[in-house]
Design a protein around this motif. Structure first.
Motif, PDB file in Angstrom:
ATOM      1  N   THR A   4       0.852  -1.102   0.141  1.00  0.00           N
ATOM      2  CA  THR A   4       0.072  -0.091  -0.024  1.00  0.00           C
ATOM      3  C   THR A   4       0.872   1.250  -0.048  1.00  0.00           C
ATOM      4  N   THR A   6       3.854   1.901  -1.264  1.00  0.00           N
ATOM      5  CA  THR A   6       4.376   1.921  -2.660  1.00  0.00           C
ATOM      6  C   THR A   6       3.406   2.701  -3.507  1.00  0.00           C
ATOM      7  N   SER A   7       2.141   2.042  -3.481  1.00  0.00           N
ATOM      8  CA  SER A   7       1.289   2.676  -4.355  1.00  0.00           C
ATOM      9  C   SER A   7       0.708   4.123  -4.143  1.00  0.00           C
ATOM     10  N   ARG A  11       0.819   7.306  -6.222  1.00  0.00           N
ATOM     11  CA  ARG A  11      -0.128   8.421  -6.382  1.00  0.00           C
ATOM     12  C   ARG A  11       0.000   9.905  -5.780  1.00  0.00           C
ATOM     13  N   GLU A  28      -4.973  -2.146  -1.083  1.00  0.00           N
ATOM     14  CA  GLU A  28      -3.915  -2.240  -2.117  1.00  0.00           C
ATOM     15  C   GLU A  28      -4.250  -2.306  -3.417  1.00  0.00           C
ATOM     16  N   LEU A  31      -5.747   0.864  -4.608  1.00  0.00           N
ATOM     17  CA  LEU A  31      -4.495   2.012  -4.758  1.00  0.00           C
ATOM     18  C   LEU A  31      -3.825   1.762  -5.941  1.00  0.00           C
ATOM     19  N   SER A  32      -3.685   0.421  -6.661  1.00  0.00           N
ATOM     20  CA  SER A  32      -2.693  -0.058  -7.390  1.00  0.00           C
ATOM     21  C   SER A  32      -3.241   0.282  -9.045  1.00  0.00           C
ATOM     22  N   HIS A  33      -4.546   0.954  -8.893  1.00  0.00           N
ATOM     23  CA  HIS A  33      -5.299   0.630 -10.120  1.00  0.00           C
ATOM     24  C   HIS A  33      -4.385   1.601 -11.241  1.00  0.00           C
ATOM     25  N   ARG A  34      -4.386   1.101 -12.503  1.00  0.00           N
ATOM     26  CA  ARG A  34      -3.907   1.779 -13.683  1.00  0.00           C
ATOM     27  C   ARG A  34      -4.746   1.531 -14.901  1.00  0.00           C
ATOM     28  N   ILE A 195       1.056   3.247 -12.422  1.00  0.00           N
ATOM     29  CA  ILE A 195       0.296   4.085 -11.613  1.00  0.00           C
ATOM     30  C   ILE A 195       0.427   5.792 -11.679  1.00  0.00           C
TER      31      ILE A 195
END
Ligand code: FMN
Length: 273
Positions: A4, A6-7, A11, A28, A31-34, A195
């Motif tokens: 989390t 790192t993401s 962001r 996690e 938050l890591s969507h791309r 990200i």
């Protein structure tokens, strides 16, 4: 899968350290969507479509009206045609599945018809808005589900550039409007997506009452710099954020055909009273 923290750093950059977001697998994941725009042509596993639709139908729905539907477009010919209509976006041709999300008031119109009862609330703007909101919530659940399956997605708002032609390809009747597409496929590992940073929380979050920021220009300047860094790392032109936003909304032509959406909606049986 990254952690989390790192993401969050990807962001928000340095501001991430002030955000007390707990470690959690669902968070996690979110938050890591791309968005993914490079896909392998490989077919999707058999259970993918019913899984995505189950996730989509599990989203909240305004008064449980369930005023959305979705067309799963897999044929290469239709995807080629829709790609051409949506500004020639290659990923629509490349990935095996395009989901076309629909605001669908026709179902309720038909129920009213066979029950011989009025549905005089249908032609109002709010009812259309309900259908669009429902479709968006459903689609976003499908995005989260697809990512959980290791797949990649990208929304296609450009399906609204030429809505009548898109409606013809996917066969939508009066009372049904294609609001956006969603490409689904296996991300190409040779071109991994990253990200993308977002505005700082201080820009978007208000407490109790909306307050116009004193320092918007400084906040946006910082974000422009952060996004330029992202663009550089992705090998994209370093244009920042605010220039892109202003270019996107400069004039009616910048809307790429969508300036006539009200006309298209009227034609599709949405009076928007
Ligand atoms: C409703 C909607 C329509 C979009 N339409 C397009 C599109 O037509 N083509 C595209 O490449 N990306 C499209 N996007 C993706 C956005 O550009 C992307 O979400 C945004 O740049 C943030 O990047 P991220 O999703 O990687 O975090 C769309 C996103 C949304 C929510």
């Amino acid at each position: 899968m990254p952690h989390t923290r790192t993401s969050l750093h990807a962001r928000y950059g340095a501001a991430a350290k002030d955000l007390p977001v707990p470690e959690n697998t669902v968070l996690e994941h979110l938050l890591s969507h791309r968005s993914v725009r490079n896909f392998l042509p490989d077919a999707l596993p058999g259970p993918t479509l019913p899984t995505l639709v189950a996730a989509a139908q599990s989203a909240a729905s305004s008064s449980n009206l369930q005023t959305w539907s979705v067309v799963a477009v897999q044929s290469q010919a239709s995807r080629d045609r829709l790609a051409a209509l949506a500004g020639n976006q290659a990923h629509i041709r490349q990935a095996p599945l395009l989901l076309v999300w629909l605001a669908d008031l026709s179902r309720i119109a038909r129920i009213a018809q066979y029950k011989q009862q009025p549905a005089d609330g249908l032609p109002y703007l709010d009812t259309y808005l309900i259908a669009v909101i429902d479709a968006a919530l459903a689609a976003q659940n499908a995005v989260v589900a697809a990512e959980a399956l290791g797949l990649g997605t990208v929304y296609i708002g450009a399906l609204r550039n030429q809505p009548e032609a898109v409606a013809e390809v996917v066969g939508t009747p009066q009372g049904v409007f294609p609001v956006f597409g969603l490409v689904v496929g296996h991300p190409d590992p040779a071109h991994p997506a990253a990200i993308k940073p977002r505005l700082p929380q201080t820009t978007v979050l208000h407490h109790e009452r909306y307050t116009a920021p004193d320092s918007l220009d400084a906040e946006i300047g910082d974000y422009d710099a952060q996004l330029s860094g992202f663009q550089a790392s992705e090998g994209l032109p370093q244009v920042g954020w605010s220039n892109v936003v202003l270019e996107r909304l400069r004039n009616a032509e910048s809307l790429k055909g969508r300036h006539r959406l009200v006309e298209a909606l009227h034609g599709a049986g949405f009076p928007l009273r």
